[in-house]
Write an enzyme that holds these catalytic residues in place. Structure first.
Site, PDB file in Angstrom:
ATOM      1  N   HIS A 163      18.387  28.788  40.914  1.00  0.00           N
ATOM      2  CA  HIS A 163      18.028  28.441  42.297  1.00  0.00           C
ATOM      3  C   HIS A 163      17.189  29.442  42.831  1.00  0.00           C
ATOM      4  O   HIS A 163      17.481  30.765  42.888  1.00  0.00           O
ATOM      5  CB  HIS A 163      19.275  28.483  43.317  1.00  0.00           C
ATOM      6  CG  HIS A 163      19.968  26.944  43.085  1.00  0.00           C
ATOM      7  ND1 HIS A 163      20.490  26.243  44.290  1.00  0.00           N
ATOM      8  CD2 HIS A 163      20.146  26.031  42.054  1.00  0.00           C
ATOM      9  CE1 HIS A 163      20.813  25.045  43.574  1.00  0.00           C
ATOM     10  NE2 HIS A 163      20.863  24.793  42.174  1.00  0.00           N
ATOM     11  N   TYR A 166      22.590  25.370  54.269  1.00  0.00           N
ATOM     12  CA  TYR A 166      23.524  26.193  54.940  1.00  0.00           C
ATOM     13  C   TYR A 166      23.224  25.575  56.452  1.00  0.00           C
ATOM     14  O   TYR A 166      22.004  25.800  56.871  1.00  0.00           O
ATOM     15  CB  TYR A 166      23.229  27.691  55.199  1.00  0.00           C
ATOM     16  CG  TYR A 166      23.968  28.264  54.011  1.00  0.00           C
ATOM     17  CD1 TYR A 166      23.416  28.442  52.666  1.00  0.00           C
ATOM     18  CD2 TYR A 166      25.195  28.964  53.889  1.00  0.00           C
ATOM     19  CE1 TYR A 166      23.785  29.181  51.678  1.00  0.00           C
ATOM     20  CE2 TYR A 166      25.571  29.686  52.794  1.00  0.00           C
ATOM     21  CZ  TYR A 166      25.010  29.797  51.775  1.00  0.00           C
ATOM     22  OH  TYR A 166      25.407  30.338  50.612  1.00  0.00           O
ATOM     23  N   PRO A 209      33.488  33.436  52.497  1.00  0.00           N
ATOM     24  CA  PRO A 209      32.287  32.779  51.424  1.00  0.00           C
ATOM     25  C   PRO A 209      31.097  32.575  51.881  1.00  0.00           C
ATOM     26  O   PRO A 209      30.257  32.211  50.929  1.00  0.00           O
ATOM     27  CB  PRO A 209      33.006  31.663  50.998  1.00  0.00           C
ATOM     28  CG  PRO A 209      34.071  31.298  52.122  1.00  0.00           C
ATOM     29  CD  PRO A 209      34.522  32.500  52.808  1.00  0.00           C
ATOM     30  N   LYS A 215      29.516  36.162  47.934  1.00  0.00           N
ATOM     31  CA  LYS A 215      29.524  37.650  47.473  1.00  0.00           C
ATOM     32  C   LYS A 215      30.797  37.798  46.864  1.00  0.00           C
ATOM     33  O   LYS A 215      30.876  38.761  45.790  1.00  0.00           O
ATOM     34  CB  LYS A 215      29.385  38.666  48.649  1.00  0.00           C
ATOM     35  CG  LYS A 215      28.210  38.644  48.941  1.00  0.00           C
ATOM     36  CD  LYS A 215      27.201  39.391  48.307  1.00  0.00           C
ATOM     37  CE  LYS A 215      25.599  39.040  48.477  1.00  0.00           C
ATOM     38  NZ  LYS A 215      24.997  38.318  47.661  1.00  0.00           N
ATOM     39  N   TYR A 234      21.102  38.353  49.316  1.00  0.00           N
ATOM     40  CA  TYR A 234      21.452  36.907  48.848  1.00  0.00           C
ATOM     41  C   TYR A 234      21.365  37.072  47.071  1.00  0.00           C
ATOM     42  O   TYR A 234      22.483  36.854  46.486  1.00  0.00           O
ATOM     43  CB  TYR A 234      21.063  35.681  49.372  1.00  0.00           C
ATOM     44  CG  TYR A 234      21.889  34.569  48.932  1.00  0.00           C
ATOM     45  CD1 TYR A 234      22.538  33.895  49.967  1.00  0.00           C
ATOM     46  CD2 TYR A 234      21.754  34.077  47.797  1.00  0.00           C
ATOM     47  CE1 TYR A 234      23.246  32.670  49.909  1.00  0.00           C
ATOM     48  CE2 TYR A 234      22.628  32.895  47.743  1.00  0.00           C
ATOM     49  CZ  TYR A 234      23.426  32.140  48.759  1.00  0.00           C
ATOM     50  OH  TYR A 234      24.179  30.886  48.351  1.00  0.00           O
TER      51      TYR A 234
HETATM   52  P1  RFL Z   1      41.188  36.265  41.312  1.00  0.00           P
HETATM   53  O1  RFL Z   1      40.262  35.429  40.764  1.00  0.00           O
HETATM   54  O2  RFL Z   1      42.041  35.772  42.553  1.00  0.00           O
HETATM   55  O3  RFL Z   1      42.052  36.571  40.153  1.00  0.00           O
HETATM   56  C1  RFL Z   1      43.228  37.289  40.452  1.00  0.00           C
HETATM   57  C2  RFL Z   1      44.261  36.920  39.303  1.00  0.00           C
HETATM   58  O4  RFL Z   1      45.465  37.736  39.033  1.00  0.00           O
HETATM   59  C3  RFL Z   1      46.556  36.749  39.097  1.00  0.00           C
HETATM   60  N1  RFL Z   1      47.466  37.450  39.541  1.00  0.00           N
HETATM   61  C4  RFL Z   1      48.532  37.995  39.127  1.00  0.00           C
HETATM   62  N2  RFL Z   1      48.884  38.284  37.733  1.00  0.00           N
HETATM   63  C5  RFL Z   1      50.110  38.874  37.225  1.00  0.00           C
HETATM   64  N3  RFL Z   1      50.755  39.534  38.255  1.00  0.00           N
HETATM   65  C6  RFL Z   1      50.768  39.234  39.226  1.00  0.00           C
HETATM   66  N4  RFL Z   1      51.533  39.718  40.171  1.00  0.00           N
HETATM   67  C7  RFL Z   1      49.681  38.621  39.828  1.00  0.00           C
HETATM   68  N5  RFL Z   1      49.087  38.271  41.114  1.00  0.00           N
HETATM   69  C8  RFL Z   1      47.957  37.473  41.014  1.00  0.00           C
HETATM   70  C9  RFL Z   1      46.178  35.627  39.538  1.00  0.00           C
HETATM   71  O5  RFL Z   1      46.752  34.374  39.085  1.00  0.00           O
HETATM   72  C10 RFL Z   1      44.455  35.504  39.222  1.00  0.00           C
HETATM   73  O6  RFL Z   1      44.333  35.050  37.932  1.00  0.00           O
HETATM   74  O7  RFL Z   1      40.517  37.632  41.579  1.00  0.00           O
HETATM   75  P2  RFL Z   1      39.235  38.194  41.247  1.00  0.00           P
HETATM   76  O8  RFL Z   1      39.415  38.401  39.834  1.00  0.00           O
HETATM   77  O9  RFL Z   1      39.087  39.752  41.857  1.00  0.00           O
HETATM   78  O10 RFL Z   1      38.066  37.488  41.355  1.00  0.00           O
HETATM   79  C11 RFL Z   1      37.645  37.144  42.736  1.00  0.00           C
HETATM   80  C12 RFL Z   1      36.981  36.209  42.949  1.00  0.00           C
HETATM   81  O11 RFL Z   1      37.998  34.928  42.489  1.00  0.00           O
HETATM   82  C13 RFL Z   1      36.626  35.531  44.540  1.00  0.00           C
HETATM   83  O12 RFL Z   1      36.214  36.777  44.957  1.00  0.00           O
HETATM   84  C14 RFL Z   1      35.325  34.631  44.460  1.00  0.00           C
HETATM   85  O13 RFL Z   1      36.348  33.067  44.098  1.00  0.00           O
HETATM   86  C15 RFL Z   1      35.178  34.317  46.118  1.00  0.00           C
HETATM   87  N6  RFL Z   1      34.398  33.158  46.333  1.00  0.00           N
HETATM   88  C16 RFL Z   1      33.052  33.287  46.054  1.00  0.00           C
HETATM   89  N7  RFL Z   1      32.400  34.227  45.315  1.00  0.00           N
HETATM   90  C17 RFL Z   1      31.244  34.320  45.007  1.00  0.00           C
HETATM   91  O14 RFL Z   1      30.693  35.170  44.322  1.00  0.00           O
HETATM   92  N8  RFL Z   1      30.297  33.321  45.216  1.00  0.00           N
HETATM   93  C18 RFL Z   1      30.941  32.265  45.640  1.00  0.00           C
HETATM   94  O15 RFL Z   1      30.074  31.345  45.879  1.00  0.00           O
HETATM   95  C19 RFL Z   1      32.039  32.032  46.313  1.00  0.00           C
HETATM   96  N9  RFL Z   1      32.601  30.893  46.765  1.00  0.00           N
HETATM   97  C20 RFL Z   1      34.839  31.897  46.954  1.00  0.00           C
HETATM   98  C21 RFL Z   1      33.924  30.707  47.093  1.00  0.00           C
HETATM   99  C22 RFL Z   1      36.188  31.589  46.886  1.00  0.00           C
HETATM  100  C23 RFL Z   1      36.889  30.525  47.591  1.00  0.00           C
HETATM  101  N10 RFL Z   1      37.980  30.478  47.645  1.00  0.00           N
HETATM  102  C24 RFL Z   1      38.847  29.411  47.416  1.00  0.00           C
HETATM  103  C25 RFL Z   1      38.701  31.813  48.069  1.00  0.00           C
HETATM  104  C26 RFL Z   1      34.458  29.732  47.706  1.00  0.00           C
HETATM  105  C27 RFL Z   1      35.783  29.604  47.884  1.00  0.00           C
HETATM  106  C28 RFL Z   1      36.134  28.445  48.608  1.00  0.00           C
HETATM  107  C1  PHB Z   2      30.054  27.211  46.373  1.00  0.00           C
HETATM  108  O1  PHB Z   2      29.331  26.421  45.596  1.00  0.00           O
HETATM  109  O2  PHB Z   2      31.335  26.941  46.279  1.00  0.00           O
HETATM  110  C2  PHB Z   2      29.498  27.990  47.340  1.00  0.00           C
HETATM  111  C3  PHB Z   2      28.158  28.411  47.411  1.00  0.00           C
HETATM  112  C4  PHB Z   2      27.486  29.091  48.560  1.00  0.00           C
HETATM  113  C5  PHB Z   2      28.714  30.048  49.234  1.00  0.00           C
HETATM  114  C6  PHB Z   2      30.089  29.697  49.054  1.00  0.00           C
HETATM  115  C7  PHB Z   2      30.430  28.712  48.140  1.00  0.00           C
HETATM  116  O3  PHB Z   2      28.173  30.581  50.238  1.00  0.00           O
END
Ligand code: RFL
Ligand code: PHB
Length: 390
Positions: free
Chosen positions: A72, A200, A291, A295, A383
């Protein structure tokens, strides 16, 4: 069992760390509480910064992303039916990559297993021992038996709700936190994205985001109460609210079957320090961003890059300088991303306690971006992503 680096958590942070360490000749074992099917199906992030896309490509795990990801070159900010496009390509020469986090997790698991990597799924009751000594170890249960993993370094990659952060005694750590008075209701739908770029939208009824996962799958979000009961949101109500908030002349929101619904609370959080003895916190275990700036996953990848470089030097030569400054180095980037995510959130959401004055100022701030190449460039630079190591 013995290894060089014991990694807790098979999210993007833990798996990418294990992969990069392997490329540097360093052994690791990943302990994950959940099953492989669960982590491979967990729907979360979707936007990769340019430097993270490059890192995945440069380290040999970018094949499917190159085939299926959507580059994008801009995003759209929409307010009161008006669009302002932030032209990433024109302003920074870079793009972002729209590619699902769960596919990255699948790609990394496949790469680790193909290279003989050791990932232990359904490892529960994990506890970290001796982290202040030179001989730390991890205790865990699997298949009804207790196991012990000896290692030189422990990487806490277990996300915000993991146990690693709490292993640092409370007096030795400080948390910085902001909770927002709203959450995001997110859906996945079998519907072609109604816009080629992310939208957005700031609306009087609340924020909305149009995103996507593929040419046939849309990802959409609505600002909602932090404790919103998803049962109150029928598919019709969700599509109706999205249509209202995303409205613009000539814009048509195509809908389709909703395949997943969830509510995510919004929080900014940082713990300092990110290191305690031989324990290093990585990714969401150390910091959470709302989110809005996309980041979270990207910050996790940046921590991994910093830690891999430091461990490569330490295991090769015993020189600990980069390891000792791991947290300091990561936190420079973490706080810049915190600032950006907080700012994007404040700019675009509806705050119920805003006075009419504050609401006008919020609109003026959006207008200021729309009218200024300098302001649009600052947004674009943040971004598409700052360099991984600052
Ligand atoms: P994770 O992905 O939470 O992975 C942690 C892992 O540890 C396991 N775990 C354990 N394992 C053993 N013993 C324990 N006691 C444990 N406790 C936990 C868990 O099962 C899991 O497998 O952390 P990590 O690896 O630091 O990754 C971080 C990302 O997942 C997170 O920052 C992103 O998903 C945030 N996020 C976004 N980030 C972006 O860069 N771009 C985005 O567009 C974006 N959109 C989002 C998001 C997060 C969202 N949610 C649901 C929180 C959109 C959403 C809706
Ligand atoms: C997504 O596609 O899940 C998404 C995209 C942009 C954001 C957050 C989440 O800022």
């Amino acid at each position: 069992m013995r290894t060089q680096v014991g990694i807790v958590g098979a999210g993007p942070a833990g798996l990418l760390l294990s992969h990069l360490l392997h490329l540097n000749g360093i052994e690791s074992v990943v302990l994950e509480a959940r099953s492989r099917a669960y982590v491979e199906g967990r729907i979360r992030a979707g936007v990769l910064e340019h430097p993270v896309e490059q890192l995945l490509n440069d380290t040999g795990v970018g094949d499917r992303m190159r085939a299926e990801g959507l580059p994008h070159e801009g995003v759209i900010l929409r307010t009161e039916g008006r669009d302002h496009r932030i032209d990433f390509k024109g302003l920074t020469g870079k793009h972002v990559m729209v590619y699902s986090q769960h596919k990255i997790v699948q790609d990394l698991i496949a790469a680790r297993l193909a290279a003989g990597g050791n990932i232990q799924f359904e490892a529960t009751g994990v506890s970290l021992q001796g982290v202040r000594t030179d001989t730390p170890y991890i205790l865990y249960e699997q298949g009804g038996r207790q196991h012990r993993l000896d290692c030189a370094i422990i990487a806490g990659c277990d996300g915000f709700h993991g146990i690693s952060r709490e292993t640092i005694p409370a007096p030795a750590r400080q948390s910085f936190e902001r909770e927002y008075p709203f959450g995001w209701l997110g859906i996945l739908a079998d519907a072609a994205p109604s816009s080629e770029e992310l939208v957005y939208a700031s609306h009087d009824r609340g924020f909305a985001l149009l995103s996507m996962r593929s040419p046939t799958v849309s990802r959409l979000y609505l600002q909602c109460a932090p404790d919103e009961d998803i049962a109150n949101w029928s598919d019709d109500r969700i599509w109706g609210e999205l249509r209202t908030r995303l409205a613009r002349d000539g814009f048509v929101l195509s809908d389709g079957p909703i395949t997943q619904k969830s509510v995510t609370p919004m929080r900014s959080f940082v713990v300092e320090p990110m290191q305690y003895g031989r324990l290093f916190l990585v990714g969401d275990a150390a910091h959470i961003v709302p989110p809005t700036g996309a980041k979270g996953l990207n910050l996790a990848a940046a921590d991994v890059a910093v830690l891999t470089r430091a461990l490569a030097v330490w295991f090769r030569s015993g020189v600990a300088d980069l390891l000792d400054t791991y947290g300091e180095t990561c936190l420079r980037r973490v706080w810049k991303a915190q600032r950006f995510s907080w700012w994007m959130t404040s700019l675009l959401h509806r705050f119920s306690d805003h006075s009419p004055f504050e609401r006008r100022v919020q609109r003026a701030e959006l207008d200021a971006i729309f009218g200024s190449v300098a302001a649009s460039t600052t947004l674009a630079e943040n971004y598409v992503g700052l360099p991984l190591i600052l």
